[in-house]
Write an enzyme that holds these catalytic residues in place. Structure first.
Site, PDB file in Angstrom:
ATOM      1  CG  HIS A 188      -1.733   1.141   1.537  1.00 16.05           C
ATOM      2  ND1 HIS A 188      -3.105   1.094   1.666  1.00 16.05           N
ATOM      3  CD2 HIS A 188      -1.403   2.441   1.764  1.00 16.05           C
ATOM      4  CE1 HIS A 188      -3.575   2.301   1.931  1.00 16.05           C
ATOM      5  NE2 HIS A 188      -2.552   3.139   2.012  1.00 16.05           N
ATOM      6  CD  GLU A 189       1.798   3.683   3.661  1.00 19.36           C
ATOM      7  OE1 GLU A 189       2.079   4.777   3.122  1.00 19.36           O
ATOM      8  OE2 GLU A 189       0.717   3.501   4.257  1.00 19.36           O
ATOM      9  CG  HIS A 192       0.315   5.981  -0.838  1.00 18.66           C
ATOM     10  ND1 HIS A 192      -0.867   6.191  -1.497  1.00 18.66           N
ATOM     11  CD2 HIS A 192      -0.021   5.628   0.434  1.00 18.66           C
ATOM     12  CE1 HIS A 192      -1.886   5.967  -0.665  1.00 18.66           C
ATOM     13  NE2 HIS A 192      -1.400   5.619   0.514  1.00 18.66           N
ATOM     14  CG  HIS A 198      -6.007   6.255   0.298  1.00 18.51           C
ATOM     15  ND1 HIS A 198      -5.664   7.410   0.952  1.00 18.51           N
ATOM     16  CD2 HIS A 198      -5.115   5.314   0.694  1.00 18.51           C
ATOM     17  CE1 HIS A 198      -4.620   7.183   1.726  1.00 18.51           C
ATOM     18  NE2 HIS A 198      -4.265   5.914   1.581  1.00 18.51           N
TER      19      HIS A 198
HETATM   20 ZN   LIG Z   1      -2.493   5.150   2.089  1.00 18.49          ZN
END
Ligand SMILES: [Zn+2]
Ligand SMILES: *[C@@H]1O[C@H](CO)[C@@H](O)[C@H](O)[C@H]1NC(C)=O
Length: 295
Positions: A188-189, A192, A198
């Site tokens: 997830h990170e 980014h 998101h």
């Molecule tokens: Zn996030």
């Protein structure tokens, strides 16, 4: 992102953004909210965080929980807000990393707990095995790279590559009762860092979820901003309720009632952090124009 925008115009119809009137107080509140993300540590929503140990990223005190803004973003975002937009054009182009290669380094004295470095390296390897994105450890001559830290203040990261940014921020730490080192959270990170936002913030989310503003804790409303489709698209991949970039039903809920309510049946658990979905991989592959991604 330019490539992305062109691809999207062919697919999506243009949705007009309704204009609303905002008072000076509203605008000041929004500016404070954004500025707060620079100084706040993970304790902004301490009580909520304790109830949600699987989502430390959500309560890391940054924009939408874990997105590190650049100072340059704030004035632009406030100006858009003041002009009455209810979807944010994320200012200042972020792009793919040159040669689809994310350059990174562990900051000195960070990630020294047993298993931490291995967990990050494994997540990178997994991404490399599923996509055409590469990770390369920085050399002394590299000027632009992800400076990986492990401060105990949650998990958070910059979005995308910006050439003028210098060191890009990426942090995985532990907060009491939770930690950032589960694999889907690391991915997830890293998503980014590769340029993704998101899922719940996507421009067409209202076709898929209802956001119940009456259940959101005061001060987190803007974490439900939609991002304008001109900059942030879905690359022709349908909304993914179980994406590792989706937040759970009780995100920032003040009363244990859902803030994010699915409008359709879901196969899986919204907000899960157990696995990375095929749609997650497909979006990474399409964003980087990996071989076969658009077939
Ligand atoms: Zn996030
Ligand atoms: C990386 O982060 C560490 C810890 O915050 C800091 O001391 C170091 O100066 C950073 N490196 C760069 C290149 O910014």
């Amino acid at each position: 992102m330019i490539r992305l925008v062109l691809g999207l115009c062919a697919i999506g119809a243009v949705v007009a953004t309704p204009v609303v009137t905002r008072s000076k107080e509203d605008v000041d509140r929004y500016r404070d909210f954004l500025l707060n993300t620079f100084t706040n540590k993970a304790d902004k929503f301490k009580n909520l965080a304790a109830q949600s140990p699987d989502h430390p990223e959500m309560y890391s005190g940054k924009y939408q929980g874990d997105i590190v803004l650049d100072k340059e973003d704030v004035d632009d975002m406030v100006a858009q807000y003041a002009s009455g937009r209810n979807a944010v054009i994320f200012p200042g182009l972020s792009t793919q990393w040159p040669d689809n290669t994310v350059v990174w380094a562990f900051a000195d004295t960070h990630y020294e707990e047993p298993g931490q470095k291995e967990a990050v390296l494994e997540a990178m390897k997994l991404i490399e095995s599923k996509t055409c994105v590469k990770f390369r450890q920085a050399e002394p001559s590299d000027r632009f790279f992800v400076n990986m830290t492990s401060y105990p203040s949650g998990c958070y990261a910059h979005v995308g590559y910006r050439v003028w940014r210098g060191p890009h921020i990426f942090n995985l730490g532990s907060t009491p009762g939770s930690d950032c080192f589960r694999q889907p959270t690391i991915v997830h990170e890293l998503m980014h860092i590769m340029g993704f936002f998101h899922m719940h913030a996507t421009y067409d989310r209202d076709n898929y979820v209802r956001v119940n503003y009456e259940n959101i804790v005061s001060g987190a409303e803007s974490d439900f901003d939609k991002l304008n489709e001109y900059l942030v698209g879905n690359l022709g991949v349908e909304y993914d309720y179980v994406s590792c970039l989706h937040y759970p039903a009780l995100a920032w809920s003040k009363n244990f009632e859902p803030t994010i309510e699915p409008l359709r049946e879901i196969d899986g658990v919204m907000g899960q952090r157990e696995y990375i979905t095929e749609k997650d991989w497909l979006r990474i592959n399409r964003y980087h124009n990996c071989p076969g991604a658009w077939e």
